[in-house]
Design an enzyme around this catalytic site. Structure first.
Site, PDB file in Angstrom:
ATOM      1  N   HIS A  58       0.808  -1.226   0.000  1.00 52.63           N
ATOM      2  CA  HIS A  58       0.000   0.000   0.000  1.00 52.63           C
ATOM      3  C   HIS A  58       0.837   1.271   0.000  1.00 52.63           C
ATOM      4  CE1 HIS A  58      -3.811  -2.110   0.735  1.00 52.63           C
ATOM      5  NE2 HIS A  58      -3.118  -2.899   1.540  1.00 52.63           N
ATOM      6  N   ARG A 225     -13.493 -29.248  12.236  1.00 49.78           N
ATOM      7  CA  ARG A 225     -14.827 -29.592  11.728  1.00 49.78           C
ATOM      8  C   ARG A 225     -15.410 -28.505  10.831  1.00 49.78           C
ATOM      9  NH1 ARG A 225     -15.201 -31.631  16.982  1.00 49.78           N
ATOM     10  NH2 ARG A 225     -16.232 -29.722  17.722  1.00 49.78           N
ATOM     11  N   ASP A 246       6.239 -11.725   9.011  1.00 49.59           N
ATOM     12  CA  ASP A 246       6.901 -10.783   9.906  1.00 49.59           C
ATOM     13  C   ASP A 246       6.878 -11.227  11.361  1.00 49.59           C
ATOM     14  OD1 ASP A 246       4.234 -10.402  10.476  1.00 49.59           O
ATOM     15  OD2 ASP A 246       4.242  -8.225  10.174  1.00 49.59           O
ATOM     16  N   ASP A 272       2.336  -6.162   2.395  1.00 42.86           N
ATOM     17  CA  ASP A 272       1.141  -5.431   2.855  1.00 42.86           C
ATOM     18  C   ASP A 272       1.575  -4.139   3.556  1.00 42.86           C
ATOM     19  OD1 ASP A 272      -1.543  -4.898   3.177  1.00 42.86           O
ATOM     20  OD2 ASP A 272      -1.846  -6.265   4.850  1.00 42.86           O
ATOM     21  N   LEU A 306      -4.880  -5.115  13.196  1.00 46.18           N
ATOM     22  CA  LEU A 306      -3.656  -4.871  12.455  1.00 46.18           C
ATOM     23  C   LEU A 306      -3.983  -4.070  11.197  1.00 46.18           C
ATOM     24  CD1 LEU A 306      -1.968  -8.357  12.831  1.00 46.18           C
ATOM     25  CD2 LEU A 306      -1.096  -6.214  13.774  1.00 46.18           C
ATOM     26  N   GLY A 308      -2.206  -3.286   7.989  1.00 47.15           N
ATOM     27  CA  GLY A 308      -1.055  -3.450   7.121  1.00 47.15           C
ATOM     28  C   GLY A 308       0.180  -3.723   7.958  1.00 47.15           C
TER      29      GLY A 308
END
Length: 380
Positions: A58, A225, A246, A272, A306, A308
């Protein structure tokens, strides 16, 4: 002409103390039996690996692709270029259509005028706005909309070949039509920010879905499951898995699980990275949302998701070698070759072979960057 001697990572293995010769922006020759042949750059026991290819980034060093400005794009491509990324996709966030239009226009203009000072901007990755309200992560929920094939057709008609990847929630009504449209156009169709079931992802893969963004993050998790999106990604060879390596976004054990299940060239490292990458802790913004970076970790100021990362590709590369135990050639495939193949650019990028672009990262034996070349010219 430039000759570089070191341990060269090629598609066929390591050429110890080989030489790669660069000329005219291309790899002119890879010499295995270099002997006493003189070289311009001597790395000793250091490494020569292909330039990194980041499909999901980004921003960086204060720039954000949503700024839709040449100055921001120059900042981002220069910063990540100095950290080993030689090709990248300008990644958006969920935003208004007019803001997304502006990014497409700015990226097309930048590509037409860009100098070779930083990483190549191969195109755009639209992350959203066709995602799930249940898993927005650091995407602005105010701008989430249903999948819209007409928008895709409008964008690709106005900017042919510019969109390389689009991320959506495959469970949303209309998503399968969009996925089919994307794949017919040669665009990566990726699952992300999704509340889908295992069966819905499998059905989407049958329609052409072929990638998962930041695997394990912002998706239904694996349960024995109820395998969810994560289970479908792990067990479907046709889905390429991105991972943010990271140690924050994904536990080491989960990264190891990906390396053991995604063994058919279908695992890629991504950053990211947001605008805070390369800068210190403090207050930032992502898609109009406030972000606080502390200890190098970016989180929404309100909500704590979080937001990025502050990662670079060389840091991800080192992580999978030092913490996950991959060899340098294995890490190189995850950082370069697999992404190039996913883009259909494997003849041009991601491998050190005669005729390919001279995009290289020169490393010390300890994996510190010595120099980065884009099209045969040093970055930085």
């Amino acid at each position: 002409m430039t000759r570089i001697r070191g341990n060269i990572v090629t598609p066929d293995g390591i050429l110890e103390h080989g030489i790669v010769r660069l000329e005219g922006g291309r790899i002119a020759e890879v010499i295995a039996d270099a002997g006493a042949l003189a070289a311009d750059v001597e790395l000793g026991d250091g490494w020569v690996v292909p330039g990194f290819v980041d499909l999901h980034v980004h921003g960086g060093f204060g720039g954000d692709f949503m700024d839709a400005s040449a100055s921001s794009y120059e900042t981002i491509t220069g910063f990540h270029g100095r950290h080993g990324t030689t090709s990248m996709l300008a990644t958006t966030v969920t935003a208004t259509k007019s803001d997304i239009d502006a990014v497409l226009r700015a990226t097309a203009d930048y590509r037409a005028a860009a100098s070779p000072r930083g990483a190549k901007l191969l195109g755009v990755h639209l992350e959203g706005p066709f995602i799930s309200e249940k898993w927005p992560g650091a995407q602005n929920p105010a701008h989430i909309v249903p999948p819209n094939a007409d928008w895709v057709r409008e964008w690709t008609s106005a900017y042919p070949g510019l969109i390389k990847q689009l991320t959506l929630a495959p469970e949303k009504e209309g998503s399968l039509d969009v996925i089919r449209e994307l794949r017919a156009l040669g665009i990566i169709a990726a699952a992300g920010h999704t509340d889908a079931t295992y069966d819905q992802v499998v059905a989407a893969a049958e329609a052409g879905l072929n990638q998962a963004v930041h695997t394990f993050n912002a998706m239904t998790p694996l349960h024995h499951r109820n395998p969810g999106v994560a289970g479908a990604v792990l067990t479907t060879d046709g889905i390429v898995a991105e991972v943010i390596a990271d140690g924050v976004h994904v536990h080491e054990a989960a990264v190891k699980l990906l390396t053991k299940t995604k063994t058919a060239g279908n695992l890629v490292l991504i950053t990211d990275a947001m605008s805070a990458a390369g800068l210190g802790d403090g207050q930032y913004s992502l898609g109009g949302l406030d972000v606080t970076v502390g200890g190098g970790v970016a989180r929404l100021t309100h909500g704590d998701s979080l937001a990025g990362s502050t990662l670079t590709m060389i840091e991800a590369f080192r992580f999978v070698v030092r913490r996950i135990g991959l060899s340098v050639p294995e890490a190189s495939r995850l950082a370069s070759a697999n992404a190039a193949k996913q883009l259909g650019l494997e003849a041009e990028l991601g491998a050190i072979r005669a005729g390919a672009a001279a995009d290289l990262v020169l490393l010390t034996p300890g994996l510190d960057i010595v120099r980065v070349y884009r099209d045969g010219a040093p970055i930085g």
